[in-house]
Motif scaffolding. Sequence first.
Motif, short mmCIF file in Angstrom:
data_model
loop_
_atom_site.label_atom_id
_atom_site.label_comp_id
_atom_site.label_asym_id
_atom_site.label_seq_id
_atom_site.Cartn_x
_atom_site.Cartn_y
_atom_site.Cartn_z
N GLU A 147 -34.07 -20.25 35.34
CA GLU A 147 -32.92 -20.69 36.13
C GLU A 147 -31.58 -20.35 35.46
O GLU A 147 -30.62 -20.00 36.13
CB GLU A 147 -33.00 -22.20 36.40
N ALA A 148 -31.52 -20.43 34.14
CA ALA A 148 -30.27 -20.12 33.43
C ALA A 148 -29.88 -18.65 33.62
O ALA A 148 -28.70 -18.32 33.81
CB ALA A 148 -30.40 -20.45 31.95
N VAL A 149 -30.86 -17.77 33.58
CA VAL A 149 -30.60 -16.34 33.77
C VAL A 149 -30.15 -16.07 35.20
O VAL A 149 -29.21 -15.31 35.45
CB VAL A 149 -31.84 -15.50 33.39
N VAL A 150 -30.82 -16.71 36.15
CA VAL A 150 -30.46 -16.55 37.56
C VAL A 150 -29.03 -17.06 37.78
O VAL A 150 -28.23 -16.40 38.45
CB VAL A 150 -31.46 -17.27 38.47
N LEU A 151 -28.71 -18.21 37.22
CA LEU A 151 -27.36 -18.77 37.36
C LEU A 151 -26.32 -17.83 36.76
O LEU A 151 -25.25 -17.61 37.35
CB LEU A 151 -27.28 -20.14 36.71
N ALA B 185 -26.57 -14.62 36.52
CA ALA B 185 -26.47 -13.48 37.43
C ALA B 185 -25.60 -13.83 38.65
O ALA B 185 -24.77 -13.03 39.09
CB ALA B 185 -27.85 -13.02 37.87
N VAL B 186 -25.79 -15.02 39.18
CA VAL B 186 -24.98 -15.48 40.32
C VAL B 186 -23.51 -15.53 39.92
O VAL B 186 -22.63 -15.05 40.66
CB VAL B 186 -25.46 -16.87 40.81
N GLN B 187 -23.23 -16.08 38.76
CA GLN B 187 -21.84 -16.17 38.29
C GLN B 187 -21.23 -14.78 38.10
O GLN B 187 -20.06 -14.56 38.40
CB GLN B 187 -21.75 -16.98 37.01
#
Length: 138
Positions: free
Chosen positions: A98-102, A104-106
Amino acid sequence: MFPAPQPRRRPTPPPGHAGVAPPGWPRQVRPPDAPDWEVTAASWLLDLCPPDYRRFPGLRRHVVVLARFAVLHVEAQQLATRRGLSEIRGDLKDVADEAVVLAAVQTFQLEDARLLGVRREVGLVEDALRGRRYRVRM
């Protein structure tokens, strides 16, 4: 590819119009009607476009055409960024935490904001190349 540019007679800008850049004007480009302003515009626009665009002498000779190419290129980047933002969670859910996905979103959100400013700058330069001029307001 493009025919040689025809010399254009430019009328002398009215008082208060020469060399005035509107809010949002790119700092790398001299204001409209300043000496060599179109040269700085062409250089800046080419930096925004894919490197292969430098191979086409017609784009350097016809800066207004280059500006149109740059507008379309930036708009395509905006579409790609927004698509990436809409799909990134689903694309990465099985391969990243989830941290990596977040993160990427940012990153996509930051790029979307940057491109919004670039699109405004390119639009202002294109308008100026088409003859629009600005004046100081008090």
